[in-house]
Scaffold this motif. Structure first.
Motif, PDB file in Angstrom:
ATOM      1  N   VAL A   1      41.691  33.762  34.933  1.00 56.77           N
ATOM      2  CA  VAL A   1      41.891  33.187  33.620  1.00 56.77           C
ATOM      3  C   VAL A   1      43.400  33.003  33.487  1.00 56.77           C
ATOM      4  O   VAL A   1      44.179  33.918  33.787  1.00 56.77           O
ATOM      5  CB  VAL A   1      41.300  34.066  32.497  1.00 56.77           C
ATOM      6  N   ILE A   2      43.838  31.803  33.046  1.00 53.88           N
ATOM      7  CA  ILE A   2      45.245  31.423  33.155  1.00 53.88           C
ATOM      8  C   ILE A   2      45.731  30.810  31.849  1.00 53.88           C
ATOM      9  O   ILE A   2      45.024  30.015  31.220  1.00 53.88           O
ATOM     10  CB  ILE A   2      45.467  30.405  34.300  1.00 53.88           C
ATOM     11  N   GLY A   3      46.950  31.163  31.446  1.00 51.96           N
ATOM     12  CA  GLY A   3      47.604  30.538  30.314  1.00 51.96           C
ATOM     13  C   GLY A   3      48.707  29.610  30.792  1.00 51.96           C
ATOM     14  O   GLY A   3      49.574  30.016  31.580  1.00 51.96           O
TER      15      GLY A   3
ATOM     16  N   LYS B   1      26.856  32.788  31.062  1.00 51.70           N
ATOM     17  CA  LYS B   1      27.541  32.749  29.776  1.00 51.70           C
ATOM     18  C   LYS B   1      28.547  33.897  29.675  1.00 51.70           C
ATOM     19  O   LYS B   1      28.214  35.053  29.961  1.00 51.70           O
ATOM     20  CB  LYS B   1      26.537  32.847  28.624  1.00 51.70           C
ATOM     21  N   TYR B   2      29.769  33.538  29.263  1.00 51.32           N
ATOM     22  CA  TYR B   2      30.816  34.536  29.045  1.00 51.32           C
ATOM     23  C   TYR B   2      31.133  34.612  27.559  1.00 51.32           C
ATOM     24  O   TYR B   2      31.333  33.588  26.902  1.00 51.32           O
ATOM     25  CB  TYR B   2      32.069  34.181  29.851  1.00 51.32           C
ATOM     26  N   ASN B   3      31.130  35.837  27.041  1.00 52.44           N
ATOM     27  CA  ASN B   3      31.437  36.054  25.642  1.00 52.44           C
ATOM     28  C   ASN B   3      32.951  36.167  25.471  1.00 52.44           C
ATOM     29  O   ASN B   3      33.586  37.021  26.098  1.00 52.44           O
ATOM     30  CB  ASN B   3      30.762  37.323  25.132  1.00 52.44           C
ATOM     31  N   VAL B   4      33.493  35.304  24.643  1.00 50.41           N
ATOM     32  CA  VAL B   4      34.942  35.247  24.444  1.00 50.41           C
ATOM     33  C   VAL B   4      35.275  35.584  22.998  1.00 50.41           C
ATOM     34  O   VAL B   4      34.631  35.085  22.064  1.00 50.41           O
ATOM     35  CB  VAL B   4      35.493  33.845  24.790  1.00 50.41           C
TER      36      VAL B   4
ATOM     37  N   THR C   1      48.506  35.570  20.668  1.00 48.62           N
ATOM     38  CA  THR C   1      47.117  35.167  20.890  1.00 48.62           C
ATOM     39  C   THR C   1      46.547  35.978  22.053  1.00 48.62           C
ATOM     40  O   THR C   1      47.021  35.865  23.182  1.00 48.62           O
ATOM     41  CB  THR C   1      47.022  33.662  21.207  1.00 48.62           C
ATOM     42  N   VAL C   2      45.533  36.796  21.762  1.00 44.50           N
ATOM     43  CA  VAL C   2      44.932  37.663  22.781  1.00 44.50           C
ATOM     44  C   VAL C   2      43.489  37.236  22.998  1.00 44.50           C
ATOM     45  O   VAL C   2      42.686  37.201  22.060  1.00 44.50           O
ATOM     46  CB  VAL C   2      44.988  39.141  22.369  1.00 44.50           C
ATOM     47  N   LEU C   3      43.168  36.905  24.238  1.00 45.99           N
ATOM     48  CA  LEU C   3      41.814  36.491  24.599  1.00 45.99           C
ATOM     49  C   LEU C   3      41.120  37.627  25.339  1.00 45.99           C
ATOM     50  O   LEU C   3      41.659  38.178  26.303  1.00 45.99           O
ATOM     51  CB  LEU C   3      41.870  35.236  25.462  1.00 45.99           C
ATOM     52  N   TYR C   4      39.916  37.973  24.863  1.00 48.74           N
ATOM     53  CA  TYR C   4      39.101  39.009  25.503  1.00 48.74           C
ATOM     54  C   TYR C   4      37.844  38.358  26.087  1.00 48.74           C
ATOM     55  O   TYR C   4      37.233  37.497  25.453  1.00 48.74           O
ATOM     56  CB  TYR C   4      38.673  40.078  24.495  1.00 48.74           C
ATOM     57  N   ILE C   5      37.462  38.797  27.291  1.00 48.95           N
ATOM     58  CA  ILE C   5      36.280  38.266  27.962  1.00 48.95           C
ATOM     59  C   ILE C   5      35.288  39.406  28.189  1.00 48.95           C
ATOM     60  O   ILE C   5      35.622  40.420  28.811  1.00 48.95           O
ATOM     61  CB  ILE C   5      36.625  37.642  29.326  1.00 48.95           C
ATOM     62  N   ASN C   6      34.069  39.228  27.675  1.00 49.91           N
ATOM     63  CA  ASN C   6      32.972  40.184  27.889  1.00 49.91           C
ATOM     64  C   ASN C   6      33.343  41.615  27.509  1.00 49.91           C
ATOM     65  O   ASN C   6      32.784  42.570  28.055  1.00 49.91           O
ATOM     66  CB  ASN C   6      32.500  40.156  29.348  1.00 49.91           C
TER      67      ASN C   6
ATOM     68  N   GLN D   1      35.847  43.346  28.304  1.00 51.96           N
ATOM     69  CA  GLN D   1      36.363  44.142  29.421  1.00 51.96           C
ATOM     70  C   GLN D   1      37.665  43.626  30.020  1.00 51.96           C
ATOM     71  O   GLN D   1      38.262  44.298  30.856  1.00 51.96           O
ATOM     72  CB  GLN D   1      35.326  44.234  30.540  1.00 51.96           C
ATOM     73  N   THR D   2      38.124  42.458  29.598  1.00 50.57           N
ATOM     74  CA  THR D   2      39.358  41.898  30.143  1.00 50.57           C
ATOM     75  C   THR D   2      40.142  41.248  29.010  1.00 50.57           C
ATOM     76  O   THR D   2      39.574  40.529  28.191  1.00 50.57           O
ATOM     77  CB  THR D   2      39.071  40.855  31.233  1.00 50.57           C
ATOM     78  N   ALA D   3      41.455  41.501  28.973  1.00 55.17           N
ATOM     79  CA  ALA D   3      42.323  40.929  27.945  1.00 55.17           C
ATOM     80  C   ALA D   3      43.445  40.139  28.598  1.00 55.17           C
ATOM     81  O   ALA D   3      43.994  40.547  29.619  1.00 55.17           O
ATOM     82  CB  ALA D   3      42.921  42.030  27.070  1.00 55.17           C
ATOM     83  N   LEU D   4      43.783  39.005  27.991  1.00 50.39           N
ATOM     84  CA  LEU D   4      44.940  38.227  28.418  1.00 50.39           C
ATOM     85  C   LEU D   4      45.753  37.870  27.181  1.00 50.39           C
ATOM     86  O   LEU D   4      45.292  37.119  26.315  1.00 50.39           O
ATOM     87  CB  LEU D   4      44.529  36.958  29.160  1.00 50.39           C
ATOM     88  N   THR D   5      46.964  38.414  27.103  1.00 56.57           N
ATOM     89  CA  THR D   5      47.840  38.229  25.952  1.00 56.57           C
ATOM     90  C   THR D   5      48.784  37.060  26.192  1.00 56.57           C
ATOM     91  O   THR D   5      49.388  36.961  27.260  1.00 56.57           O
ATOM     92  CB  THR D   5      48.636  39.516  25.679  1.00 56.57           C
ATOM     93  N   ASN D   6      48.925  36.197  25.187  1.00 55.61           N
ATOM     94  CA  ASN D   6      49.744  34.995  25.290  1.00 55.61           C
ATOM     95  C   ASN D   6      50.703  34.901  24.111  1.00 55.61           C
ATOM     96  O   ASN D   6      50.446  35.435  23.031  1.00 55.61           O
ATOM     97  CB  ASN D   6      48.861  33.739  25.279  1.00 55.61           C
TER      98      ASN D   6
END
Length: 518
Positions: free
Chosen positions: A442-444, A464-467, A476-481, A483-488
């Motif tokens: 997952v990329i910003g 299906k992935y729950n976002v 802006t913080v994106l969480y996937i399922n 269990q994974t976070a990506l902060t932007n």
């Protein structure tokens, strides 16, 4: 942490929520104490010591040193003032206080920096430990003024004590510098804890071998910190030839279930960020998981604290200089906190804090379509983007400063990308956060198409992935399922359009929902 050159900057205003030059600073206390912060990603208030001294202007949250005690999170941090006049120190220790990690009060300065002749002319990361009825704050002293380093180590471990976690007294005769064989120019970030296996107190210190300059986490022990005597042991961890890290900063160590976890941050390799290692014993050997990062590189200096039930990791979302989409990543920014979870294989995951999600649980905002381009169809909350041949894009109207976005994302093709866009201007350029199946990441990307941050994530077609995306101002913080976070860091996000994108990929977005705080 490693200190960058300090330059004097003109005073500008920015907001609690975005650190953006576009908005005025709101709220805050002049002297600190019981000043409620209206942000879940806080920065310290401006003019906290009054308006007479320009040093005490708006600032940023630097390295965080959390400590849980009697039902409260004492969240100490390095205050990075926006203005640093020549001749004055920097990075004094301040505090946020919270009981639920969704609401905070700013408590003001806790430990001031010293004079030009003191080892703590600047202050670096540390940690708090309670021994009996007294609290000990071990922290980094940093002074690289030419007159000082002629006859002193640039960095050292110092200590202050308190009986109430508010009033701290520096121990003037306490000082630890690098022992023989280690580098006294980089010797910082003491992490102190009671070691049940040794029945002693342990201290981890980030340093390097000398000669050789290999990153190590040096280990000290003490029978009783009140005596001020710490004995050096062999390092608890040394960088591997494969990683070859220059420094491993802001170390933390804890046990969860049957495993020990060692956390540190690294900012010089091609894999920057907060890393971790796993072991069945506090003494190692330490195993590097396939994905060894807690978040992407825009979340840094992660350290943890537990309330006895859950464990949380506290870091800062880097700002940019200049503060716009194309600026360069800079030190300090907004505080970001994730809940740590332990997966069945012992690896760590991150999820949004439930109390933060609850802030956004009641007030739904209508998702207003702004435009549709390419082969994209919007139908009753389902958005089908057939972007295999050419880019498909659906944009929505702005959703304001604070919002939580939820959606389910399904990708059909093994190549191409799909995800979310956040516009920064009206020309059609945007920041995007996308899922890349071919790269399993997952990329910003910023509006110039430059990769800003990323994290490995094993993606599959037709799953299906729950976002969940929690956004406030430019954070802006994106969480996937869960269990994974990506902060932007996305400047202008709150004032401009956002949307869904698919490029070289066919994607379906369902159950799209936007909620805001009451």
């Amino acid at each position: 942490m490693k200190y960058k050159n300090i330059i004097t900057m003109a005073s500008i205003f920015f907001s609690f929520v975005s650190c953006s030059q576009e908005e005025n600073y709101i709220g805050g206390s002049i002297s600190g104490g019981n000043s409620e912060i209206t942000s879940v990603f806080p920065v310290p208030p401006s003019q906290w010591m009054g308006e007479s001294d320009p040093y005490y202007s708006a600032g940023y949250t630097g390295d965080i040193m959390p400590f849980f005690d009697n039902g409260k999170f004492h969240i100490y941090f390095l205050h990075d003032a926006q203005n640093k006049p020549a001749g004055k120190g920097f990075h004094d220790i301040h505090e946020y206080l919270s009981t639920d990690l969704a609401h905070f009060t700013y408590e003001g300065q806790m430990i001031p920096y010293g004079k030009t002749t003191d080892p703590d002319f600047a202050i670096g990361t540390g940690s708090v430990v309670k021994v009996g009825n007294l609290y000990y704050f071990y922290y980094t002293g940093h002074n690289e003024t030419p007159a000082f380093v002629q006859s002193n180590a640039r960095e050292s471990v110092l200590c202050a004590t308190s009986s109430d976690l508010k009033n701290w007294t520096k121990i003037s005769d306490f000082k630890i510098t690098a022992p023989t064989g280690y580098y006294n120019y980089d010797f910082r970030d003491p992490h102190v804890f009671y070691n049940d296996e040794l029945k002693k107190y342990s201290m981890l210190v980030s340093t390097q071998t000398e000669p050789g300059r290999k990153a190590v986490l040096l280990h000290y022990t003490s029978d009783n910190p009140a005596l001020g005597k710490w004995e050096v042991q062999t390092p608890i961890y040394t960088t591997t030839p494969e990683d070859n890290y220059l420094m491993m900063e802001c170390a933390d160590i804890f046990k969860m279930g049957n495993y020990w976890y060692l956390i540190f941050s690294e900012n010089w390799s091609g894999n920057k960020g907060t890393h971790y290692r796993i072991s069945a014993s506090i003494n190692g050997p330490w195993t590097k998981p396939q994905n060894d990062r807690i978040d992407g590189e825009y979340f840094y200096a992660g350290k943890t604290a537990s309330d006895g039930n859950k464990r949380y990791v506290f870091g800062w979302n880097a700002r940019k200089t200049p503060e716009n989409d194309l600026g360069n990543k800079d030190w300090a920014g907004n505080m970001v906190i994730h809940e740590l979870i332990q997966k069945s294989d012992g690896t760590l995951g991150t999820q949004a804090i439930q109390t933060v999600k609850d802030l956004f649980s009641k007030k739904k905002k209508t998702v207003e379509v702004d435009a549709v381009s390419g082969n994209a169809v919007a139908n009753n909350g389902t958005y089908t983007l057939s972007g295999a041949a050419q880019k498909a894009l659906v944009t929505f109207k702005p959703i304001g400063k604070k919002a939580k976005i939820k959606a389910e994302v399904l990708l059909s093709d093994a190549n191409g990308t799909a995800g979310f866009v956040f516009h920064t201007n009206d020309t059609g350029s945007y920041y995007k956060i996308v899922f890349d199946l071919a790269q399993s990441r997952v990329i910003g990307y910023n509006s110039a198409g430059q990769e800003m941050t990323s994290l490995p994530f094993q993606l599959q077609t037709n799953v299906k992935y729950n976002v969940e995306i929690i956004t406030e101002g430019s954070v802006t913080v994106l969480y996937i399922n869960g269990q994974t976070a990506l902060t932007n860091r996305i400047y202008g996000r709150d004032k401009n359009k956002w949307g869904l994108v698919s490029e070289g990929q066919n994607a379906v977005f369902t159950n799209l929902e936007v909620t805001q705080p009451e």
